[in-house]
Scaffold this active site. Structure first.
Site, PDB file in Angstrom:
ATOM      1  N   HIS A 194       0.819  -1.209   0.000  1.00 40.41           N
ATOM      2  CA  HIS A 194       0.000   0.000   0.000  1.00 40.41           C
ATOM      3  C   HIS A 194       0.859   1.269   0.000  1.00 40.41           C
ATOM      4  O   HIS A 194       0.438   2.307  -0.496  1.00 40.41           O
ATOM      5  CB  HIS A 194      -0.992  -0.019   1.162  1.00 40.41           C
ATOM      6  CG  HIS A 194      -2.127  -0.952   0.878  1.00 40.41           C
ATOM      7  ND1 HIS A 194      -2.200  -2.205   1.415  1.00 40.41           N
ATOM      8  CD2 HIS A 194      -3.189  -0.816   0.050  1.00 40.41           C
ATOM      9  CE1 HIS A 194      -3.278  -2.800   0.941  1.00 40.41           C
ATOM     10  NE2 HIS A 194      -3.898  -1.978   0.126  1.00 40.41           N
ATOM     11  N   GLU A 435     -10.547 -11.080  -4.506  1.00 43.06           N
ATOM     12  CA  GLU A 435      -9.112 -10.952  -4.225  1.00 43.06           C
ATOM     13  C   GLU A 435      -8.594 -12.087  -3.359  1.00 43.06           C
ATOM     14  O   GLU A 435      -7.438 -12.124  -2.976  1.00 43.06           O
ATOM     15  CB  GLU A 435      -8.784  -9.582  -3.623  1.00 43.06           C
ATOM     16  CG  GLU A 435      -9.620  -9.146  -2.456  1.00 43.06           C
ATOM     17  CD  GLU A 435      -9.309  -7.708  -2.011  1.00 43.06           C
ATOM     18  OE1 GLU A 435      -8.325  -7.118  -2.465  1.00 43.06           O
ATOM     19  OE2 GLU A 435     -10.065  -7.209  -1.167  1.00 43.06           O
ATOM     20  N   ASP A 459      -3.979  -8.327  -4.145  1.00 45.76           N
ATOM     21  CA  ASP A 459      -4.152  -9.373  -3.130  1.00 45.76           C
ATOM     22  C   ASP A 459      -4.351 -10.745  -3.764  1.00 45.76           C
ATOM     23  O   ASP A 459      -3.862 -11.745  -3.242  1.00 45.76           O
ATOM     24  CB  ASP A 459      -5.348  -9.036  -2.230  1.00 45.76           C
ATOM     25  CG  ASP A 459      -4.935  -8.067  -1.135  1.00 45.76           C
ATOM     26  OD1 ASP A 459      -3.837  -8.248  -0.572  1.00 45.76           O
ATOM     27  OD2 ASP A 459      -5.684  -7.124  -0.850  1.00 45.76           O
ATOM     28  N   CYS A 506      -9.333  -3.573 -10.415  1.00 45.45           N
ATOM     29  CA  CYS A 506      -8.915  -2.321  -9.766  1.00 45.45           C
ATOM     30  C   CYS A 506      -7.549  -2.467  -9.089  1.00 45.45           C
ATOM     31  O   CYS A 506      -7.087  -1.547  -8.432  1.00 45.45           O
ATOM     32  CB  CYS A 506      -9.965  -1.834  -8.771  1.00 45.45           C
ATOM     33  SG  CYS A 506     -10.219  -2.969  -7.410  1.00 45.45           S
TER      34      CYS A 506
HETATM   35  C1  PEP Z   1      -6.080  -5.236  -4.615  1.00 48.64           C
HETATM   36  O1  PEP Z   1      -5.859  -6.024  -3.699  1.00 48.64           O
HETATM   37  O2  PEP Z   1      -5.731  -5.440  -5.795  1.00 48.64           O
HETATM   38  C2  PEP Z   1      -6.768  -3.960  -4.334  1.00 48.64           C
HETATM   39  C3  PEP Z   1      -7.172  -3.171  -5.316  1.00 48.64           C
HETATM   40  O3  PEP Z   1      -6.934  -3.594  -3.036  1.00 48.64           O
HETATM   41  P1  PEP Z   1      -5.715  -3.068  -2.122  1.00 48.64           P
HETATM   42  O4  PEP Z   1      -4.527  -2.865  -3.019  1.00 48.64           O
HETATM   43  O5  PEP Z   1      -6.154  -1.828  -1.475  1.00 48.64           O
HETATM   44  O6  PEP Z   1      -5.518  -4.210  -1.167  1.00 48.64           O
HETATM   45 MG    MG Z   2      -6.843  -5.730  -1.805  1.00 50.85          MG
END
Ligand code: PEP
Ligand code: MG
Length: 575
Positions: A194, A435, A459, A506
């Protein structure tokens, strides 16, 4: 001396600037016994660290931003008071003398005693102040360890600064947003952590996983960062510097040209419209969403409203934030994810040491374990849905009972709003993130109960390949082109399309150019990515013919040789 380091590329772009070192530390320190003859020196070292920490506070006070909130002064005053508490400023000196121990150990012991005293308070506000004690003690400890940190330098307009850290949390990075660093580099971290995601959202070149950069680089060293290649050049010679300055201006020119595509629709050569949405962390990111021509918000990571603060955002504050985004997007879709806290995004003061944070109490698991927090957010989301095209996205779903409980929460919240006569969109769409491999493999169950799906590739890949996305030691194994990943992605997209359930991606893969055509070939028609990537992905879409791409994508799926997959992918990207 000039040298080059290689790390993991996070955000493209070239930055040239001077190093500013910061450090993060926990209170884990060694305990050792000192010979008597060194005790006076050790006490002097403690005194010097204490003085330097006091100076840090004066610097902070003198450089307080003109628009700083009133809490800023209160916070400084409190931290100065804690620093002056005899348990932190006097007792460690006595302990060094009496027990012949090192200064770090004496500080740790007394910081813990002071924290324990705060823990005893009945009053919740005072109890929470133990976090401030920890922060002050850490600040002092950094001075002792010779890594003073987190005193942001006064703004300098004459030079660009590149932030050099051993590690940074996503919460740290978001704090640096207004400080306009030219780039970020860290020793630790993976490309889809993140922290890296926030760096991308700041549109700032970033390289992580440099291992010992923090140790090798000196304050003010001249640095060149090539975010595309993950390369850092320390103290370059004149010719290298000139070459990179040229590359930097070429890169900036290219980005400016791409921005001209802002209002163009993302149609493929054969006329299929592809939706290119943006990921955001805060309402203020909307200006960039618009600047880059995204036609919706595909992922609002709402948990960022909860970070870097001592309290929790109340319902009205959240409502205002969600409404602001919905209104600003003028009827375009705004997908807001319920908070995905836990793992590397922890609430201040609630940092838990889980054995496996990524597999622990995070995202929807935490929402369901904290019904008050969840209900508050759902109320704010539903109320805001009255003002725009808000959709609610649930992160990290793994099983049906979790999904049922979530839907039940949403229904119950709607009912209570009905009773209060509060307006909301009763037809608000509810979606789920795919995910966790279990959700991907049992997709039908989720597709039947939800209005839309969104693949979180960050994820999904982490859990499929058993690779901690924050760990630079295994970052090289993080492979979106692993045949298992490709097959599962194709399967999720194919099944959703067959069932008529809208699906998007996403995760970071959605904004990475090498994968645009591959995902189109799998049947994906909706992407959500960091705003700054929208123009280049749009350009790729505009030059893509779906029938051509489909054939080559099928060939990739029939291959399980990594080299061959990469070869075919290159071909896909050059047709
Ligand atoms: C992901 O896991 O791809 C996602 C978009 O959520 P985050 O990166 O916030 O875990
Ligand atoms: Mg995620």
């Amino acid at each position: 001396m000039s040298f080059t380091l290689h790390g993991i590329a996070v955000t493209s772009g070239i930055a040239i600037g001077h190093a500013h070192l910061i450090s993060h530390t926990s209170m884990e320190v060694a305990h050792y016994v000192l010979p008597r003859k060194f005790l006076a020196e050790e006490i002097a070292r403690f005194d010097a660290a204490l003085l330097a920490t006091r100076n840090e506070f004066s610097i902070l006070r003198n450089n307080r931003p003109t628009n700083a909130a009133a809490e800023f002064d209160a916070f400084l005053e409190l931290h100065q008071m804690i620093l002056d508490d005899p348990l932190l400023s006097v007792a460690p000196r006595d302990m060094i003398a009496a027990e012949q121990c090192n200064a770090e150990w004496a500080l740790k012991v007394h910081a813990e005693t002071l924290q324990a005293q705060f823990d005893e308070f009945e009053d919740a506000y005072l109890r929470e102040r133990q976090t401030d004690v920890k922060q002050v003690a850490e600040r002092l400890l950094k001075q002792l360890l010779g890594h003073p940190g987190h005193v942001l330098p006064p703004a300098r307009h004459d030079v660009e600064l590149i932030l050099v850290a051993h590690d940074l949390s996503p919460a740290d990075l978001i704090q640096f947003k207004p400080h306009q660093y030219a780039a970020f580099i860290t020793d630790l971290g993976g490309a889809t952590s993140h922290t890296s995601i926030v760096a991308r959202s700041l549109n700032t070149p970033c390289v992580v996983g440099l291992r010992n950069a923090r140790e090798l680089i000196r304050e003010d060293d001249m640095l060149i960062l090539d975010g595309e290649q993950g390369v850092l050049i320390v103290n370059p010679d004149k010719s290298i510097l000139a070459e990179y300055r040229l590359r930097q201006s070429e890169w900036e020119l290219e980005r400016k040209k791409l921005k001209r595509l802002r209002t163009a629709r993302a149609n493929t050569l054969d006329g299929k419209l592809i939706e290119l949405h943006a990921n955001i962390e805060k309402p203020e990111d909307i200006s960039e969403v618009k600047e880059n021509g995204a036609t919706g918000v595909g992922l609002f990571r709402s948990e960022f409203l909860f970070l870097n603060r001592d309290d929790l955002p109340e319902e009205d504050e959240q409502f205002e934030a969600y409404r602001e985004v919905a209104v600003a997007m003028e009827g375009e879709p705004v997908v807001i994810r319920t908070f995905d806290l836990g793992a590397d995004k922890q609430l201040k003061g609630a940092e838990r040491v889980a054995n496996n944070p990524a597999l622990g109490l995070r995202a929807i698991r935490l929402c369901l374990a904290e019904p008050y927090l969840f209900r508050t957010q759902l109320r704010a989301l539903l109320r805001a849905s009255h003002y725009g095209n808000i959709k609610i996205l649930i992160p990290m779903l793994s099983g049906v009972s979790e999904l049922n409980q979530t839907l039940h929460f949403i229904e119950a919240t709607k009912q209570s709003l009905d009773e209060e006569g509060e307006p909301y969109n009763s037809d608000v769409k509810i979606g789920g993130m795919v995910e966790i491999p279990a959700a991907a493999l049992a997709l039908n169950v989720f597709a039947k109960r939800l209005d839309f799906l969104s693949i979180g590739t960050n994820d999904l890949i982490q859990y499929m390949l058993a690779i901690d996305r924050t760990d630079e030691d295994v970052a090289h194994l993080y492979d979106p082109l692993h045949p298992a990943v490709l097959h599962l992605m194709a399967q999720i997209i194919g099944t959703s399309n067959k069932l008529g359930v809208p699906i998007s991606v996403c995760g970071e893969m959605a904004g990475e150019l090498p994968y645009t055509r591959l995902l189109l070939g799998f049947g994906l028609r909706q992407f959500s990515m960091i705003s700054s990537q929208v123009p280049s992905v749009k350009q790729r879409v505009l030059t893509t013919s779906l029938p051509e791409v489909a054939a080559l994508t099928q060939k990739i799926l029939r291959t399980d040789e990594p080299m061959k997959i990469r070869e075919l992918l290159d071909k896909l990207n050059t047709i």
